[in-house]
Design a protein around this motif. Structure first.
Motif, PDB file in Angstrom:
ATOM      1  N   ALA A 152      38.082  53.976  21.759  1.00 19.46           N
ATOM      2  CA  ALA A 152      39.104  53.731  20.739  1.00 19.46           C
ATOM      3  C   ALA A 152      38.884  54.719  19.613  1.00 19.46           C
ATOM      4  O   ALA A 152      37.756  55.158  19.358  1.00 19.46           O
ATOM      5  N   GLU A 153      39.969  55.061  18.965  1.00 19.44           N
ATOM      6  CA  GLU A 153      39.913  56.058  17.909  1.00 19.44           C
ATOM      7  C   GLU A 153      40.888  55.657  16.800  1.00 19.44           C
ATOM      8  O   GLU A 153      42.005  55.228  17.102  1.00 19.44           O
ATOM      9  N   ARG A 154      40.453  55.792  15.559  1.00 18.87           N
ATOM     10  CA  ARG A 154      41.353  55.523  14.452  1.00 18.87           C
ATOM     11  C   ARG A 154      42.018  56.827  14.052  1.00 18.87           C
ATOM     12  O   ARG A 154      41.344  57.803  13.728  1.00 18.87           O
ATOM     13  N   HIS A 155      43.343  56.850  14.087  1.00 19.84           N
ATOM     14  CA  HIS A 155      44.066  58.052  13.722  1.00 19.84           C
ATOM     15  C   HIS A 155      44.269  58.122  12.210  1.00 19.84           C
ATOM     16  O   HIS A 155      44.003  57.154  11.488  1.00 19.84           O
ATOM     17  N   ALA A 156      44.724  59.293  11.755  1.00 10.86           N
ATOM     18  CA  ALA A 156      44.861  59.517  10.316  1.00 10.86           C
ATOM     19  C   ALA A 156      45.803  58.498   9.673  1.00 10.86           C
ATOM     20  O   ALA A 156      45.626  58.118   8.515  1.00 10.86           O
ATOM     21  N   ASP A 157      46.802  58.029  10.425  1.00  9.00           N
ATOM     22  CA  ASP A 157      47.760  57.074   9.842  1.00  9.00           C
ATOM     23  C   ASP A 157      47.243  55.634   9.904  1.00  9.00           C
ATOM     24  O   ASP A 157      47.960  54.697   9.578  1.00  9.00           O
ATOM     25  N   GLY A 158      45.972  55.474  10.348  1.00  6.54           N
ATOM     26  CA  GLY A 158      45.392  54.139  10.357  1.00  6.54           C
ATOM     27  C   GLY A 158      45.527  53.399  11.675  1.00  6.54           C
ATOM     28  O   GLY A 158      44.842  52.405  11.899  1.00  6.54           O
ATOM     29  N   THR A 159      46.413  53.881  12.541  1.00 11.75           N
ATOM     30  CA  THR A 159      46.556  53.208  13.833  1.00 11.75           C
ATOM     31  C   THR A 159      45.322  53.468  14.702  1.00 11.75           C
ATOM     32  O   THR A 159      44.669  54.494  14.590  1.00 11.75           O
ATOM     33  N   VAL A 160      45.023  52.496  15.538  1.00  6.98           N
ATOM     34  CA  VAL A 160      43.881  52.611  16.443  1.00  6.98           C
ATOM     35  C   VAL A 160      44.401  52.708  17.870  1.00  6.98           C
ATOM     36  O   VAL A 160      45.176  51.861  18.314  1.00  6.98           O
ATOM     37  N   VAL A 161      44.012  53.779  18.553  1.00  4.64           N
ATOM     38  CA  VAL A 161      44.458  54.010  19.921  1.00  4.64           C
ATOM     39  C   VAL A 161      43.268  53.800  20.853  1.00  4.64           C
ATOM     40  O   VAL A 161      42.216  54.408  20.672  1.00  4.64           O
ATOM     41  N   ALA A 162      43.421  52.933  21.827  1.00  3.36           N
ATOM     42  CA  ALA A 162      42.307  52.565  22.706  1.00  3.36           C
ATOM     43  C   ALA A 162      42.726  52.671  24.159  1.00  3.36           C
ATOM     44  O   ALA A 162      43.913  52.590  24.493  1.00  3.36           O
ATOM     45  N   ARG A 163      41.724  52.841  25.036  1.00  2.00           N
ATOM     46  CA  ARG A 163      42.030  52.835  26.460  1.00  2.00           C
ATOM     47  C   ARG A 163      40.757  52.646  27.282  1.00  2.00           C
ATOM     48  O   ARG A 163      39.645  52.811  26.785  1.00  2.00           O
ATOM     49  N   VAL A 164      40.961  52.310  28.544  1.00  5.30           N
ATOM     50  CA  VAL A 164      39.879  52.269  29.529  1.00  5.30           C
ATOM     51  C   VAL A 164      40.324  53.149  30.680  1.00  5.30           C
ATOM     52  O   VAL A 164      41.408  52.941  31.230  1.00  5.30           O
TER      53      VAL A 164
END
Lengths: 359, 359
Positions: free
Chosen positions: A276-288
């Motif tokens: 998971a990664e927090r993007h600059a706009d605050g959203t968190v993008v995750a995956r498996v």
């Protein structure tokens, strides 16, 4: 000397191992940690329930001498053939409820209710159960905060290897912006055996023989187990509120031995990575998903049933914590570390950070 | 809101980076951590000393705007061309002394005196300096205990990667029986380049060009740097009281590129490993030496300037923490984490463990 009375909900491998630790090490723990532990209640789907709140509480040694399959609380003083979970959790005077029933990835029940009842009854809760934490972690934390109790769940990710607690306690003053981890020992073992030349089916069968894989390996090899752990970590470490739909999940069953060997010949190692990664706009993008990692990647060398989690931080770059990902004693230690965490919070008032000396 | 007044002893890379962190993040740290930081004194061998205990303390931004080589405190209000370390440490009212002068592996001076003076003056000390901790750690800890102050030194091993604090805080209730680590990035980088086919001399020269190795690489490649870290860890984590004579030390300079490549072709990786083990009779045996590790060893995959430390425990087996081993910001973060540790101790009274609720 502080003493904590504990109710064990579920008496399978993990809580049984916790009882073994308390029975074998109780005195040493008291001397080291400054508190005593007394088990006052045990419930189990098969064995029923057992309550003893006087004296030294439940005598653990006689219970542990009985094989798990043969345990039956119904004939014992304070015993009942029924688990009576709600009554035990709500009514038996205990300080801490240790929840270690089976993980239900669909709605988290019955563990979700166990955790809720404990919090509602003003009891601290620790659990190794991914279901309630992954599906309802933020809501349960808020409920616990309002009730003034602790809600701890180190054992839901990488058993007793301290990853949630590392994120919470070791990174003050810096920012964790993402993570990636190998958090399922079964799939990691299988990938290693594919590198050695085994077919997928043979590798899974071997993992089952060795006790790394369950009879139905779906949750492990299809990534669903890691998906829950990614949700727990992203919500806890990155402040996200992800649901299962937010974490696309691809397992390793589509990888062939040929894929894995070809990558190895190019210096790459296929690993099932939850990230998971927090993007600059605050959203968190995750995956498996399976990822072919270059040899110098901090997770590339994580072999066999070992797990590891790499935190990506601003001030320290990548910090990786590796250790066991499963095991009954290793997971029971997670519960013990949760109890220690509950004790620290109780001792220091609100826990870690609060105003001090100069007010 | 608590506030800590800090004296920075040594204004080279590390304490300068700490000043940058405080200048850039002070407000954010206050909000997150619950305390404010104010720098009230700085001393430096070349720049002299600067003291300002009123208002906001020393204004950091103007100092940080000057190139390190050009910094001269003598003309500034509160400035002097002399470092006046003893006077500053003993007499200037500060809560915490952050010691970051050069490491002297022979007798630990002058850092040893800096630490002693601070403790004698009733001030908390944090240091990144291996000398005093490796050579006199147990005695200094006892001195600090008697004086009721904290003595913290996370940055002496693996910069800000939390290894000492992990050992101290994450392993309650279990036993750490030994450790092995890759704790020198320079030698690890050089070994990796030998695997790629470079000669030892060329690999060292490349490491110097990249800033990983100093002009005199002896301490790094001959293992003396790791030797100090092994002493610090063994004394802190295993309760030993090792001196340099107790830690036999072999570096990597006797390894040839051919040795390393031949091992690699057999699936082995040469690593410079610092290790210690507690034997059944309580003695602790430690050493620094190159070891050819099999691929599945938790340290085998640690590449380039990254460091990692594997703790061998009874309940969890091996738990490994990896991260940066050097760097000015990374090491300055160690000092910040020490300050956070000092704050926690101050807040909770005696720190981590004490009697609680039921007294």
């Amino acid at each position: 000397m502080a003493r904590y009375d504990i109710a064990l909900i579920g008496f399978g491998g993990v809580n049984r191992a916790l009882a073994e630790l308390i029975a074998a090490r109780g005195d040493g723990l008291e001397a080291e940690l400054g508190f005593a532990l007394r088990v006052v209640a045990i419930t189990d789907l098969r064995a029923g329930s057992l309550v003893r709140t006087d004296g030294d509480g439940i005598a653990l040694a006689p219970l542990l001498a009985v094989a798990p399959d043969g345990l039956d609380f119904s004939g014992m003083p304070g015993g009942s053939p029924e688990p009576r979970n709600e009554w035990v959790i709500r009514e038996v005077p205990a300080d801490i409820v240790a929840e270690a029933t089976f993980t239900n990835p669909t709605d988290g029940e019955p563990a979700l209710s166990h955790v809720r009842w404990a919090i509602e009854a003003g009891k601290h809760v620790c659990t190794t159960n991914k279901g309630p934490v992954a599906l309802h972690g933020p809501a349960l934390k808020e409920l616990a905060r309002q009730a003034g109790v602790s809600f701890e769940f180190e054992g839901t990710v990488m058993s007793g290897t301290p990853v949630l607690r590392t994120a919470r306690r070791m990174f003050g003053g810096l920012a964790v912006n993402g993570f990636e981890g190998i958090m399922n020992g079964t799939s990691n073992y299988v990938l290693g055996r594919l590198e050695s030349g085994l077919s997928f089916a043979d590798a899974v069968a071997e993992a089952q023989t060795l006790g790394y894989a369950e009879a139905d390996p779906t949750a492990d090899v299809e990534g669903y187990d890691v998906q829950l752990k990614v949700m727990i970590l992203a919500n806890e470490v990155l402040g996200a509120e992800l649901t299962r739909a937010d974490v696309p999940c691809t397992g390793i069953s589509a990888l062939t031995a040929e894929d894995v060997r070809r990558a190895a010949s190019e210096g790459l190692r296929w690993k099932l990575v939850g990230s998971a990664e927090r993007h600059a706009d605050g959203t968190v993008v995750a995956r498996v998903a399976p990822v072919a990692l270059p040899a110098e990647h901090p997770l590339a060398g994580v072999s066999g049933p070992t797990n590891a989690l790499a935190f990506h931080t601003d001030l320290l770059g990548t910090v990786t914590v590796g250790g066991p990902g499963a095991g009954r004693t290793e997971t029971a230690y997670a519960l013990l570390s949760d109890v220690i965490g509950i004790h620290h919070r109780a001792v220091s008032g609100t826990g870690i950070l609060q105003e001090a000396r100069r007010g």
